[in-house]
Design an enzyme around this catalytic site. Structure first.
Site, PDB file in Angstrom:
ATOM      1  N   CYS A   1     -27.078 -43.779 -55.896  1.00  0.00           N
ATOM      2  CA  CYS A   1     -26.544 -42.794 -56.838  1.00  0.00           C
ATOM      3  C   CYS A   1     -26.589 -43.333 -58.263  1.00  0.00           C
ATOM      4  O   CYS A   1     -25.728 -44.129 -58.654  1.00  0.00           O
ATOM      5  CB  CYS A   1     -25.112 -42.432 -56.445  1.00  0.00           C
ATOM      6  SG  CYS A   1     -24.316 -41.316 -57.615  1.00  0.00           S
TER       7      CYS A   1
ATOM      8  N   CYS B   1     -23.557 -42.426 -60.442  1.00  0.00           N
ATOM      9  CA  CYS B   1     -22.349 -43.215 -60.187  1.00  0.00           C
ATOM     10  C   CYS B   1     -22.470 -44.623 -60.775  1.00  0.00           C
ATOM     11  O   CYS B   1     -21.514 -45.150 -61.335  1.00  0.00           O
ATOM     12  CB  CYS B   1     -22.083 -43.376 -58.692  1.00  0.00           C
ATOM     13  SG  CYS B   1     -22.388 -41.908 -57.727  1.00  0.00           S
ATOM     14  N   ASP B   2     -23.641 -45.254 -60.617  1.00  0.00           N
ATOM     15  CA  ASP B   2     -23.731 -46.694 -60.855  1.00  0.00           C
ATOM     16  C   ASP B   2     -24.512 -47.116 -62.097  1.00  0.00           C
ATOM     17  O   ASP B   2     -24.526 -48.304 -62.431  1.00  0.00           O
ATOM     18  CB  ASP B   2     -24.355 -47.376 -59.615  1.00  0.00           C
ATOM     19  CG  ASP B   2     -23.458 -47.200 -58.396  1.00  0.00           C
ATOM     20  OD1 ASP B   2     -22.234 -47.062 -58.581  1.00  0.00           O
ATOM     21  OD2 ASP B   2     -23.979 -47.180 -57.268  1.00  0.00           O
TER      22      ASP B   2
END
Ligand code: NAP
Length: 309
Positions: free
Chosen positions: A136, A139-140
């Site tokens: 992701c 997200c990261d």
């Protein structure tokens, strides 16, 4: 534990499930939407959405999920958090068993359980997940400020998220197993014009190396050449697998990938059971399709109820 009964149960709260919830709530159907994580599904993994009509400037996946949820809640969406482990679809009244021990029965069921990112399945991947291996980018990405990351895949997700990663990483290397991208042309053009992205063609990742974090990737070119690429992280964005562990696949006539076929009214092989969104057997997986299929599934469920009552 007791069994509660609803006219309609919607399994999964991504764009398909939330749209089904909106239609069911507005139709004043006795319904329940069951979601095991956050409402929004895979949309939450998408940094930016430019192709959902009605938002000319585009919006983040998070914003779209929040707006869809708020819209359904305005009409009293009835939802709960729960993990469905199994179900019995053999009788007209269908029963779902939850991890909590609870049973929920229903007259009609919409399966909108979606799909999840596919893993590469190479040595080092499992061990280093969360330590440099990610599925992701949204997200990261911020963890890779001024670092070098690899993205694997050639579809819309990989190419679009590679561009997003360049907001943080100083270099993004996209590794694709062929010499042509699968992504939509406009997405490709943006990536080719981005000088922070370089491409390694005709190449697969055979192992992910590192002790406490990702240090390098073992690569294999189509011509047999092996090489190593030093990177600080790798984003595996190579498509999706069906979220189907709770489904009776044989009864639903699942395809080889475990996705559920329906007719154009979203009816599955089981009477009273409908499927919508990424769990459906189909070629095109877009938020707009998922939403449309969620709406169709509720209208078909209503029609089914009229016929049986
Ligand atoms: P996808 O379109 O299925 O593409 C998967 C990519 O990963 C392909 O390029 C494929 O290579 C590669 N791949 C698959 N298995 C691999 C493996 N084991 N090793 C190396 N590479 C592998 O998946 P996606 O990009 O996640 O997209 C999923 C769906 O969502 C698609 O329908 C897509 O159009 C949609 N989507 C749309 C948007 C948008 O409209 N903006 C954004 C994101 C996603 P090959 O090309 O060689 O098969």
């Amino acid at each position: 534990m007791s069994t509660t009964h609803h006219t309609l149960v919607i399994l999964g709260g991504g764009p398909a499930g939330l749209t089904a919830g909106l239609y069911a709530a507005r139709a004043r159907m006795d319904h329940l939407l069951i979601e095991k994580g956050a409402e929004g599904g895979q949309v939450l993994l998408t940094d930016w959405i430019d192709n959902y009509p009605g938002f000319p400037e585009g919006l983040t996946g998070f914003d779209l999920a929040e707006k869809m949820t708020a819209q359904a809640k305005r009409f009293d969406l009835n939802s709960m958090f729960g993990n469905v482990l199994s179900m019995d679809l053999s009788a007209p009244v269908k029963t779902l068993e939850l991890e909590s021990g609870e049973s929920i029965s229903c007259d009609t069921l919409i399966i909108s359980s979606g799909a999840s990112p596919r893993a590469l399945d190479v040595p080092g991947e499992k061990e280093l997940t969360g330590k440099g291996v990610s599925y992701c980018a949204t997200c990261d990405a911020p963890f890779y400020r001024n670092l070098h990351v690899a993205v694997v895949g050639g579809g819309n997700t990989a190419v679009q998220e590679a561009a997003h990663l360049t907001k943080f990483a100083h270099r993004v290397t996209l590794i694709h197993r062929r010499d042509q991208l699968r992504a939509t042309k406009v997405v490709q053009e943006k990536a080719f014009a981005n000088d922070k992205i370089d491409f390694i063609w005709d190449t697969t990742v055979t192992a992910i190396e590192g002790k406490d974090g990702v240090e390098s990737l073992d690569l294999l070119n189509r011509d047999g050449t092996v090489s190593s690429l030093a990177v600080d992280g790798i984003f595996v964005l190579i498509g999706v697998i069906a979220n189907n562990t709770m489904l009776p696949l044989r009864e639903l006539n699942a395809d080889q990938g475990g996705f559920i076929p329906t007719d154009c009214e979203m009816r599955t092989a089981v009477d009273g059971v409908f499927a919508a969104g990424d769990i459906r057997s189909k070629n095109v997986r877009q938020v707009i399709n998922a939403a449309g299929e969620g709406a169709t599934a509720v209208l078909s469920a209503e029609e089914y109820l009229h016929i049986i009552h």
